[in-house]
Motif scaffolding. Structure first.
Motif, PDB file in Angstrom:
ATOM      1  N   LYS A  98       0.835  -1.201   0.000  1.00 39.97           N
ATOM      2  CA  LYS A  98       0.000   0.000   0.000  1.00 39.97           C
ATOM      3  C   LYS A  98       0.874   1.257   0.000  1.00 39.97           C
ATOM      4  O   LYS A  98       0.566   2.239  -0.676  1.00 39.97           O
ATOM      5  N   GLY A 101       2.044   2.160  -3.285  1.00 39.82           N
ATOM      6  CA  GLY A 101       1.005   2.783  -4.105  1.00 39.82           C
ATOM      7  C   GLY A 101       0.445   4.037  -3.459  1.00 39.82           C
ATOM      8  O   GLY A 101      -0.741   4.328  -3.608  1.00 39.82           O
ATOM      9  N   ARG A 107      -3.224   5.272  -6.233  1.00 40.84           N
ATOM     10  CA  ARG A 107      -4.347   4.854  -5.367  1.00 40.84           C
ATOM     11  C   ARG A 107      -5.559   4.495  -6.197  1.00 40.84           C
ATOM     12  O   ARG A 107      -6.309   3.580  -5.865  1.00 40.84           O
ATOM     13  N   TYR A 110      -5.332   0.867  -7.282  1.00 41.86           N
ATOM     14  CA  TYR A 110      -4.719   0.020  -6.263  1.00 41.86           C
ATOM     15  C   TYR A 110      -4.999  -1.468  -6.495  1.00 41.86           C
ATOM     16  O   TYR A 110      -4.094  -2.294  -6.507  1.00 41.86           O
TER      17      TYR A 110
END
Lengths: 234, 289
Positions: A98, A101, A107, A110
């Motif tokens: 996460k 990204g 995002r 994702y």
């Protein structure tokens, strides 16, 4: 795509790079080989903005990296897998991905990027809830590469990806670099494992004591006497 | 149930209630330390200002208490940002001792400023919250309220830290601040958000403490040292450790106070702290490194 011109850089009073010029063209995988302390890691750091050069210029697809705030460089499509992986050890694999990204542009996609990364590394999907620091070295390297791929980069910087890994894992790793390349991603890879890296790159530079000493296609360098003697031991 | 059992149970419950508030106190300080690597020596003085804020809004200007609490939380959050931008940010590259001296200076500045502006009288909201009678135990309603609100506050922070990108970056930066650039994270922005969060937690703590305690310019001395001890006991920057340490400390104080005087509770707690510093110097939940 990426162009360094006469870059000098260092730490405090210590200069690590002298007048380095280097290029990665569209569609290429490029290697930088050289002994310990040659400035290979400094070269990677200068490109991703972790340190700034004292003189010279760096451009990515025409954008001046030195005029770009360091945290915006990844947004230009440059993802750096740092030396010794540098995962967030007490966060889960998925949280590490996460973070890779984090960019607003990443995002939005994702899920899509996560599928790409899990497709490349099914092991990471199995371990998605595990703390990154508790995995084996090979798995951590996968996670580090996966984290970099989450930003959907155009150019992947790999700093000594084979360091500290068992020979079998190193084989797998270079196979993987080949696969990533086949997917259309440009790669700049720094390695001490000369024989292996020359198998997966198109061109390579020899960096020694902070300056470029030789450059050529992988085949040329493999055939070159100096390289053979110095690094391949044949 | 024997009379001692009832006292024991009451002390245990009061310990848990106190633990919730202490956990909230230590969370704000831990968050700032874990992320920015700076100790806000003046943390408890931010709470003092928040308590004054509640006093003036509610008792002097008759703002509804809920609204006063919101204003107070946001206001102290903004003080956290100002503290960061004005005092901490210019010193981020400086030696830790200079950072400590600077935030320590802010402590004396705020204490003195409060003395000049508000005087040294003890003030309170004048609220008389009822006392809950459970069979034969007496539990103060303001403590229950404080405990509940502290828990809610901590759950919200937990959700923020685990469910949002910014929250994940806050946890990540505490583990490896040097590579945040590679993630595309602007660390300065995360520092400001963390300071707002740390200040906001101090503001919430102020709203809860002002229900139970009078406010005066030196009230920070009652909460500051114990908050630091809890953070260190749990391992500075270790959120889970701070949480556990807060409850351990609160129970020691509460149970120690049951068998002897209240002051003895603090003596027990501090002796425990000193012993633990020899036994587990990295904190209760020390990470294996």
């Amino acid at each position: 795509m990426l162009e360094l011109r006469s870059v000098c850089a260092g730490y405090g009073g210590f200069q690590a790079l002298f007048d380095v010029s280097l290029e990665v063209r569209r569609g290429e995988a490029v290697g930088v080989i050289g002994p310990n302390g040659a400035g290979k890691t400094t070269l990677m750091r200068v490109i991703s903005g972790l340190i700034r050069p004292t003189t010279g210029s760096i451009a990515m697809e025409g954008a001046d990296l030195l005029a770009t705030p360091a945290h915006r460089i990844v947004g230009l499509g440059i993802a750096h897998v740092p030396e010794s992986r540098r995962l967030f050890p007490r966060m889960t694999v998925e949280d590490n991905l996460k973070m890779g990204g984090f960019l607003p542009s990443a995002r939005a996609k994702y899920r899509e990027r996560l599928d790409v990364v899990y497709g490349l590394f099914p092991r990471l999907r199995e371990r998605s809830r595990q703390l990154a620091g508790t995995m084996s070295g090979g798995e951590q390297q996968m996670c580090a590469i996966g984290r970099a791929l989450m930003s959907d980069p155009k150019l992947l910087l790999l700093d000594e990806p084979s360091a500290g890994l068992a020979p079998v894992i190193v084989e797998q790793l270079f196979d993987l670099v080949k696969r990533i390349r086949a997917g259309g991603l440009n790669v700049l890879i720094v390695e001490q494992n000369v024989q292996q890296v020359l198998r997966v790159v198109d061109r390579a530079y020899l960096l020694k004591a902070g300056s470029i000493r030789a450059a050529g296609t992988a085949a040329e360098l493999l055939a070159s006497e100096t390289i053979r003697e110095a690094y391949l031991g044949v | 149930m024997g009379i001692l059992d009832i006292f024991l149970l009451e002390a245990l419950i009061n310990g848990v209630l106190l633990g919730g508030v202490l956990a909230l106190l230590s969370l704000g300080l831990n968050l700032v330390f874990g992320v920015i690597d700076v100790v806000w020596i003046c943390y408890a003085e931010l709470i003092m200002l928040g308590m004054y804020g509640m006093y003036f809004l509610y008792s002097v200007y008759h703002v509804p208490i809920g609204l006063a609490a919101v204003v107070c939380i946001v206001g102290v959050g903004m003080l956290g940002v100002i503290l960061h931008v004005v005092v901490i940010a210019p010193l981020l590259g400086a030696a830790p001792i200079n950072q400590l001296l600077a935030t320590g200076g802010v402590l004396f500045f705020l204490q003195s400023a409060a003395t000049v502006l508000f005087g040294i009288e003890f003030r309170n909201l004048g609220l008389r919250l009822p006392v809950l009678k459970l069979s034969e135990m007496f539990i103060s309603y303001s403590r229950l309220l404080a405990f509940g609100a502290a828990l809610i506050g901590m759950v919200l922070v937990y959700l923020f830290l685990t469910r949002t990108y910014t929250g994940t970056a806050i946890r990540a930066i505490a583990q490896d601040r040097h590579i945040m650039i590679l993630m595309g994270v602007d660390s300065r922005r995360i520092y400001v958000i963390t300071s707002a969060l740390g200040g906001g937690l101090a503001g919430l703590a102020a709203c809860l403490l002002v229900l139970q305690y009078d406010v005066h310019p030196f009230v920070g001395l009652s909460f500051g040292p114990i908050t630091f001890l809890i953070c260190v006991l749990g391992g500075l920057g270790n959120f889970a450790g701070g949480f556990v340490a807060a409850f351990v400390f609160a129970e020691l104080i509460s149970l120690g106070g049951l068998y002897l005087d209240l002051e003895w509770g603090y003596v027990f707690a501090f002796v425990f702290f000193i012993v633990m510093m020899f036994v587990r110097p990295e904190g209760l939940l020390a990470r294996r490194s």
